[in-house]
Enzyme design. Sequence first.
Site, PDB file in Angstrom:
ATOM      1  N   GLU A 113       0.861  -1.205   0.000  1.00 58.46           N
ATOM      2  CA  GLU A 113       0.000   0.000   0.000  1.00 58.46           C
ATOM      3  C   GLU A 113       0.888   1.243   0.000  1.00 58.46           C
ATOM      4  O   GLU A 113       0.724   2.167   0.800  1.00 58.46           O
ATOM      5  CB  GLU A 113      -0.922  -0.013   1.217  1.00 58.46           C
ATOM      6  CG  GLU A 113      -1.734  -1.306   1.310  1.00 58.46           C
ATOM      7  CD  GLU A 113      -2.687  -1.354   2.497  1.00 58.46           C
ATOM      8  OE1 GLU A 113      -2.268  -0.997   3.610  1.00 58.46           O
ATOM      9  OE2 GLU A 113      -3.838  -1.736   2.303  1.00 58.46           O
ATOM     10  N   CYS A 131     -10.792   0.290   7.501  1.00 57.44           N
ATOM     11  CA  CYS A 131     -10.204   1.567   7.938  1.00 57.44           C
ATOM     12  C   CYS A 131     -10.825   2.751   7.214  1.00 57.44           C
ATOM     13  O   CYS A 131     -11.008   3.824   7.804  1.00 57.44           O
ATOM     14  CB  CYS A 131      -8.694   1.552   7.715  1.00 57.44           C
ATOM     15  SG  CYS A 131      -8.196   1.059   6.055  1.00 57.44           S
TER      16      CYS A 131
HETATM   17 ZN   LIG Z   1      -8.157   2.865   4.683  1.00 55.80          ZN
END
Ligand SMILES: [Zn+2]
Length: 630
Positions: free
Chosen positions: A309, A393
């Site tokens: 990420e 998230c």
């Molecule tokens: Zn996130």
Amino acid sequence: MSPQERAAGPVDSTRSPHARLRTLAYRSVSLSGGFWAARQATNRQVSLPHGYRMLEEWGNFDNLRLAAGLIQGKQFRGYVFQDSDVYKWLEAVAYELANRPDAELQAMADEAIALVEAAQAPDGNLDSHYQVAEPSGRWVHLDYGHELYCAGHLFQAAVAWRRATGDTRLLRVAERLAGHIDSLFGPGKRAATPGHPEVEMALVELYRETLEPRYLALAHFFVDQRGHGLLGKSRYGSLEYFQDHVPVRQASTVVGHAVRQLYLTAGVADLYLETGEEALLAALERQWHDMVERKLALTGGVGARHEGEAFGEPYELPNDACYCETCAAIASILWNWRMLLATGQARFADLMERTLYNGFLSGVGLDGRHFYYVNPLLSRGGIERPEWYACACCPPNVMRLLASFGHYLATSDASGVQLHHYAPATIDADGLALRMETEYPWQGLVRITVERATGAPRRLALRVPGWCDQAALRVNGQAVAADPTAAGYAAIERAWQPGDTVELELPMAPRLVEAHPRVDATRGSLAIERGPLVYCLEQADQDPAVDVMDVEIDPTRPLDARWRGDLLGGVMAIEAPGYALDLRPWQGRLYRPLGGAEPGRRAVRLVAVPYYAWANRGPGAMRVWVPAAR
Ligand SMILES: [Zn+2]
């Protein structure tokens, strides 16, 4: 200043010695309509109740019930950071309750707060994963353990509840946990730094709210410990993933996991606002230039790679394979807000704006109950927003930013008031009561009416967005030259009287933009922007015989903006002359010697819509960058 006057939104810089700009009391800014108020209404009416149901469905609340001993016979469910979703959701509810009381949301939040209170251990410890599933793992794995990350989100929620509603239940829980953490970590105690930054900015905010110096010292400690290899190599084999490869003051690039990197820079900026240590700000400036000049998608999205990420190499900015996590866009907004508070420079508000209207807002569907985690700039089709994620998230992060949007509109300093973002709102600050009216982002006229003034000379500064080079300013209908000393802001100082008006005109002609030649994925292509919005071509808007993957845009002919009230909740669409290609000469071949027959082409009118609104009519193909016709 009374606590109520001081009480701010997510950041209270009113007592920060090195803040150039002071955040406003939460209640002194009130959205009164327009683009963002509509999104807040959806957030309040749809997203937050949806979030509550999802937190129940995915086990987040049960995890806390297990930790509290309220239920038995179930297993902990989800990731180690599962509690953080509850805290982000609670933070969002606090801001929405301050925006508008809501008995249903209040009842949901009361239940969640009671669970959090009940789950806390007598020593202050609170993290349902370690209490329920892995008691022996508590504070063992700082790299991937996320205990400090979860604590940080609790602290931010606790501060939000106190500031927005006066409710201190979560603050008491947060202070017990912060005391527990302080008993374990710090000079002469354990040296450590969290694998996922977040607690740094949260501890600074907890300090701002309570004035307890141990919290600031602890944030300082965690920042200082970073970059000495304490975390070890990540699962991807690097120290960069954790930003643990170089001490914070020596950093000059943004690297590794994008959310970790930008939560860290946000926390370092918070530390600078309190300490004024120039080496911190200098490092942040270097990192900002690295991001903006080499690693930023046009939408404001960051994180070029799915693996880790992570940020990619300079100019590694793929359109289809980029990550551009919604949380990373939010992290960038949080960091740039703190840089703006530290410096007063409009370029940080410009980047906030780019990110807010594009790479952030694409993270939530128009219906308020579907969310993107990854935000590509090109889809060949088939990518839809799910209702929730196992790793959730992003959705509650979207909710807390939307709920607190008003916090980011304006600030004050010793000279007067600064307006950074434009939305219909009332603003009461520094002896001035202002009414702002605008149809931003669809129209570029911003009209400010002074409703109350003390009569003392005050300076009113309005940001002139970086995309606009022909702004006009009028006071009471008369054209005025903006103060040239205020770079990026049109500023007027005078003894304001009730009824005075200021008009800022920001012409919004649609424009074509190109990328640096080193960005391989966009070479020979153009994108459409208008005002703060980045546009895209969606298959749904094109002639059915045209494949959006096989088109070119004609850069020599004008773009045409048209209001479409029927489309996507009402958007300014842009029609662009272009061509549909006939690829028959390429039938059955992927490569060929140069000089073969060119594809035929026929003239078409391409229709572009704002990028944030894509994928709300099924998972069709979409592209931001369009090859330019030769
Ligand atoms: Zn996130």
